[in-house]
Design a protein around this motif. Sequence first.
Motif, PDB file in Angstrom:
ATOM      1  N   SER A  49       0.799  -1.231   0.000  1.00 17.36           N
ATOM      2  CA  SER A  49       0.000   0.000   0.000  1.00 17.36           C
ATOM      3  C   SER A  49       0.833   1.282   0.000  1.00 17.36           C
ATOM      4  CB  SER A  49      -0.952   0.004   1.196  1.00 17.36           C
ATOM      5  OG  SER A  49      -0.208  -0.150   2.387  1.00 17.36           O
ATOM      6  N   HIS A  50       2.169   1.161  -0.046  1.00 16.76           N
ATOM      7  CA  HIS A  50       2.930   2.420  -0.024  1.00 16.76           C
ATOM      8  C   HIS A  50       4.350   2.289  -0.553  1.00 16.76           C
ATOM      9  CE1 HIS A  50       2.888   6.598   1.542  1.00 16.76           C
ATOM     10  NE2 HIS A  50       4.196   6.438   1.523  1.00 16.76           N
ATOM     11  N   ALA A  51       4.628   2.938  -1.677  1.00 12.60           N
ATOM     12  CA  ALA A  51       6.007   3.046  -2.173  1.00 12.60           C
ATOM     13  C   ALA A  51       6.199   4.446  -2.734  1.00 12.60           C
ATOM     14  CB  ALA A  51       6.282   2.008  -3.254  1.00 12.60           C
ATOM     15  N   ILE A 147      -2.401   9.629  -2.174  1.00 14.25           N
ATOM     16  CA  ILE A 147      -1.732  10.896  -1.851  1.00 14.25           C
ATOM     17  C   ILE A 147      -1.242  10.831  -0.413  1.00 14.25           C
ATOM     18  CG2 ILE A 147      -2.190  13.347  -1.312  1.00 14.25           C
ATOM     19  CD1 ILE A 147      -3.780  13.536  -3.858  1.00 14.25           C
ATOM     20  N   GLU A 148      -0.016  11.291  -0.194  1.00 14.08           N
ATOM     21  CA  GLU A 148       0.538  11.308   1.152  1.00 14.08           C
ATOM     22  C   GLU A 148       0.635  12.758   1.621  1.00 14.08           C
ATOM     23  OE1 GLU A 148       4.362   9.419   1.674  1.00 14.08           O
ATOM     24  OE2 GLU A 148       3.991   9.326   3.826  1.00 14.08           O
ATOM     25  N   GLY A 149      -0.389  13.175   2.377  1.00 13.62           N
ATOM     26  CA  GLY A 149      -0.374  14.540   2.911  1.00 13.62           C
ATOM     27  C   GLY A 149      -1.510  15.369   2.358  1.00 13.62           C
ATOM     28  N   THR A 174      -2.635  13.819   6.752  1.00 15.32           N
ATOM     29  CA  THR A 174      -1.465  14.696   6.852  1.00 15.32           C
ATOM     30  C   THR A 174      -0.216  13.901   6.489  1.00 15.32           C
ATOM     31  OG1 THR A 174      -0.720  14.173   9.111  1.00 15.32           O
ATOM     32  CG2 THR A 174      -2.487  15.803   8.898  1.00 15.32           C
ATOM     33  N   TRP A 175       0.854  14.625   6.220  1.00 18.98           N
ATOM     34  CA  TRP A 175       2.191  14.004   6.255  1.00 18.98           C
ATOM     35  C   TRP A 175       2.768  14.399   7.607  1.00 18.98           C
ATOM     36  CZ3 TRP A 175       7.416  16.137   5.010  1.00 18.98           C
ATOM     37  CH2 TRP A 175       8.381  15.123   4.979  1.00 18.98           C
ATOM     38  N   THR A 176       4.064  14.757   7.708  1.00 20.92           N
ATOM     39  CA  THR A 176       4.603  15.111   9.027  1.00 20.92           C
ATOM     40  C   THR A 176       4.243  16.553   9.397  1.00 20.92           C
ATOM     41  OG1 THR A 176       6.716  15.786   8.095  1.00 20.92           O
ATOM     42  CG2 THR A 176       6.532  13.496   8.797  1.00 20.92           C
ATOM     43  N   SER A 221      -2.307   7.097   8.589  1.00 21.22           N
ATOM     44  CA  SER A 221      -0.867   7.107   8.843  1.00 21.22           C
ATOM     45  C   SER A 221      -0.428   8.566   8.910  1.00 21.22           C
ATOM     46  CB  SER A 221      -0.110   6.404   7.712  1.00 21.22           C
ATOM     47  OG  SER A 221      -0.154   5.006   7.877  1.00 21.22           O
ATOM     48  N   HIS A 222       0.457   8.870   9.828  1.00 21.92           N
ATOM     49  CA  HIS A 222       1.036  10.213  10.021  1.00 21.92           C
ATOM     50  C   HIS A 222       0.216  11.147  10.902  1.00 21.92           C
ATOM     51  CE1 HIS A 222       4.692  10.281   7.620  1.00 21.92           C
ATOM     52  NE2 HIS A 222       4.070   9.646   6.637  1.00 21.92           N
ATOM     53  N   VAL A 223      -1.075  10.907  11.097  1.00 19.24           N
ATOM     54  CA  VAL A 223      -1.851  11.906  11.862  1.00 19.24           C
ATOM     55  C   VAL A 223      -1.567  11.796  13.367  1.00 19.24           C
ATOM     56  CG1 VAL A 223      -3.715  11.970  10.151  1.00 19.24           C
ATOM     57  CG2 VAL A 223      -3.975  10.524  12.193  1.00 19.24           C
ATOM     58  N   SER A 242      -1.832   3.281   5.875  1.00 20.82           N
ATOM     59  CA  SER A 242      -1.149   2.713   4.704  1.00 20.82           C
ATOM     60  C   SER A 242       0.286   2.295   4.983  1.00 20.82           C
ATOM     61  CB  SER A 242      -1.162   3.708   3.544  1.00 20.82           C
ATOM     62  OG  SER A 242      -0.336   4.817   3.845  1.00 20.82           O
ATOM     63  N   HIS A 243       0.915   2.883   6.012  1.00 18.04           N
ATOM     64  CA  HIS A 243       2.297   2.491   6.340  1.00 18.04           C
ATOM     65  C   HIS A 243       2.631   2.891   7.773  1.00 18.04           C
ATOM     66  CE1 HIS A 243       2.460   6.577   4.849  1.00 18.04           C
ATOM     67  NE2 HIS A 243       3.761   6.701   4.968  1.00 18.04           N
ATOM     68  N   SER A 244       2.153   2.075   8.719  1.00 21.29           N
ATOM     69  CA  SER A 244       2.392   2.323  10.144  1.00 21.29           C
ATOM     70  C   SER A 244       2.600   0.992  10.851  1.00 21.29           C
ATOM     71  CB  SER A 244       1.184   3.021  10.782  1.00 21.29           C
ATOM     72  OG  SER A 244       0.997   4.314  10.230  1.00 21.29           O
ATOM     73  N   PRO A 253       5.952   7.950  17.409  1.00 20.10           N
ATOM     74  CA  PRO A 253       4.603   8.537  17.375  1.00 20.10           C
ATOM     75  C   PRO A 253       3.846   8.184  16.095  1.00 20.10           C
ATOM     76  CG  PRO A 253       6.330  10.251  17.407  1.00 20.10           C
ATOM     77  CD  PRO A 253       7.022   8.938  17.519  1.00 20.10           C
ATOM     78  N   ARG A 254       4.583   7.805  15.047  1.00 25.18           N
ATOM     79  CA  ARG A 254       3.968   7.402  13.771  1.00 25.18           C
ATOM     80  C   ARG A 254       3.340   6.008  13.848  1.00 25.18           C
ATOM     81  NH1 ARG A 254       3.066   6.429  10.057  1.00 25.18           N
ATOM     82  NH2 ARG A 254       4.368   6.336   8.196  1.00 25.18           N
ATOM     83  N   ASN A 255       3.732   5.229  14.865  1.00 23.89           N
ATOM     84  CA  ASN A 255       3.191   3.882  15.005  1.00 23.89           C
ATOM     85  C   ASN A 255       1.867   3.907  15.765  1.00 23.89           C
ATOM     86  OD1 ASN A 255       5.259   2.729  13.581  1.00 23.89           O
ATOM     87  ND2 ASN A 255       6.412   2.054  15.369  1.00 23.89           N
ATOM     88  N   THR A 363       5.089  -1.193   2.631  1.00 26.46           N
ATOM     89  CA  THR A 363       6.552  -1.229   2.765  1.00 26.46           C
ATOM     90  C   THR A 363       7.226   0.119   3.027  1.00 26.46           C
ATOM     91  OG1 THR A 363       6.858  -0.969   0.383  1.00 26.46           O
ATOM     92  CG2 THR A 363       6.707  -3.236   1.231  1.00 26.46           C
ATOM     93  N   ASP A 364       6.702   1.185   2.369  1.00 25.66           N
ATOM     94  CA  ASP A 364       7.393   2.485   2.368  1.00 25.66           C
ATOM     95  C   ASP A 364       8.694   2.404   1.566  1.00 25.66           C
ATOM     96  OD1 ASP A 364       7.422   5.161   2.881  1.00 25.66           O
ATOM     97  OD2 ASP A 364       7.596   5.004   5.052  1.00 25.66           O
ATOM     98  N   PHE A 365       8.791   1.456   0.662  1.00 25.81           N
ATOM     99  CA  PHE A 365       9.971   1.330  -0.200  1.00 25.81           C
ATOM    100  C   PHE A 365      10.217   2.641  -0.953  1.00 25.81           C
ATOM    101  CE2 PHE A 365       9.591  -3.573  -0.777  1.00 25.81           C
ATOM    102  CZ  PHE A 365      10.471  -3.789   0.270  1.00 25.81           C
TER     103      PHE A 365
HETATM  104 ZN   LIG Z   1       5.040   8.370   5.072  1.00 25.16          ZN
END
Ligand SMILES: [Zn+2]
Length: 441
Positions: A49-51, A147-149, A174-176, A221-223, A242-244, A253-255, A363-365
């Motif tokens: 779900s995330h690369a 979309i990430e963010g 959100t992103w970071t 993820s990220h919020v 999607s990636h946590s 905190p992202r987990n 993965t966040d590859f």
């Molecule tokens: Zn991310």
Amino acid sequence: MRNRLALTLFLVAFPALICAQNPANTPHKMPAKTQSASFVHRSALVIDSHADTPQRFVDEHFDMGDPLGGGQLNLDSARKGNLGAEFFSIWVDPEQYKGQYARRTLELIDSVRQQALKHPREMYYVTTPAGIELAHREHRLAVLMGIEGGHSIENSIPLLRQYYTLGVRYMTLTWTNSNGWADSSGDIDDKSIPHTEQGLSEFGKDVVYEMNRLGMMVDISHVSDRTFYRTLNISRAPVIASHSSARALCDAPRNMSDQMLTAIANYGGPNSKGGVVMVNFYSGFISQAYRDAQKAIEPEMNKAVQGLKDKAKAEGKPVPYADIEKLQRQFADRIPRPPLSALIDHIDHIAKVAGIDHVGIGTDFDGINGQLPEGIDSVADLPKITEALMARGYTAEDCRKILGGNLLRVFREVEQISKQLQAEDRPRISEKQPFDQWQKQ
Ligand SMILES: [Zn+2]
């Protein structure tokens, strides 16, 4: 045929012998074990779900047909890892592209679509769960986007709708960076950044509702934690991370905390089967030891990154993301990689806390400077995950759920709920946004 008969007779005649050779003496697990992990992986519909590969498409002119060249995803590795579908991440650096979020978003979306057009025999641009299955049947990689963010929508519901039209099927709120309508775990403790009162502003609630209505998966993820719980209360459809990974095993905190994992599994509307948490492979999210070592070298690394940015600024040029990544990777290489078992522990933990129907892989590859556990260097190594899960007693069916079945179920449910909401024509949370006027005219 004759050999098989002989084997059957042998099994019937000497069952005790077989049991004695199985140290665990758990016959119910035998069918899973006799199906080899390699077979299970080959026959599964594997969804990541995330690369972050689109950054490479745009900035490095990377092509999916190229050798990996330091990355983790290309056509060759996707084939070796039996990857069935990839959600390519559309991530816009909020600092570098200030004032041009939509432009950069569109360029990244275009880069993904161009790749699919360039490789029609190997890739298939799809936007639905049925499309993923069709691509799988044709042995092509299903290409999707998330979309990430939320800053990508530039506070505009019409922009959100257009991204959906272009094929975007999830968005991390959100992103970071907090964006004014949803708060990020990345800056929630920074008092100089304005945050919402309850995790989502009125407009933020409208964004979630409109995503539900469109059939775009809401990604938490990220919020920040408060935004997470607020979103679960507001969303009419199950949500995804999607990636946590799991906070109980690695305190980032992202987990997701155990309470959040349970909440994701249980929310999503009246007849929902619940959402899914896709485990992030990043070493800094899966290993506490790695994370501690990272913290120790962080000041030195940040100084080096700032030096690179200052130098580029003095020359009047932007710093390509790839250059920053290269520098960060040099620092990361000093820290020993966590074992593969650390990653499997997260899948295992989420499966135990949230349930087997609520865990997957994100993965966040290509977005984590190659900071990955031992043995995982690209998508080609995904079969090792199935092997490790089966070694821990996970059945073939369990593995198929984790590898992609769970995400597909949530995606289908989100699609179903969007149809209901479109039929309902429910009034919006805030009256300020003229949501559907253009459609009704
Ligand atoms: Zn991310």
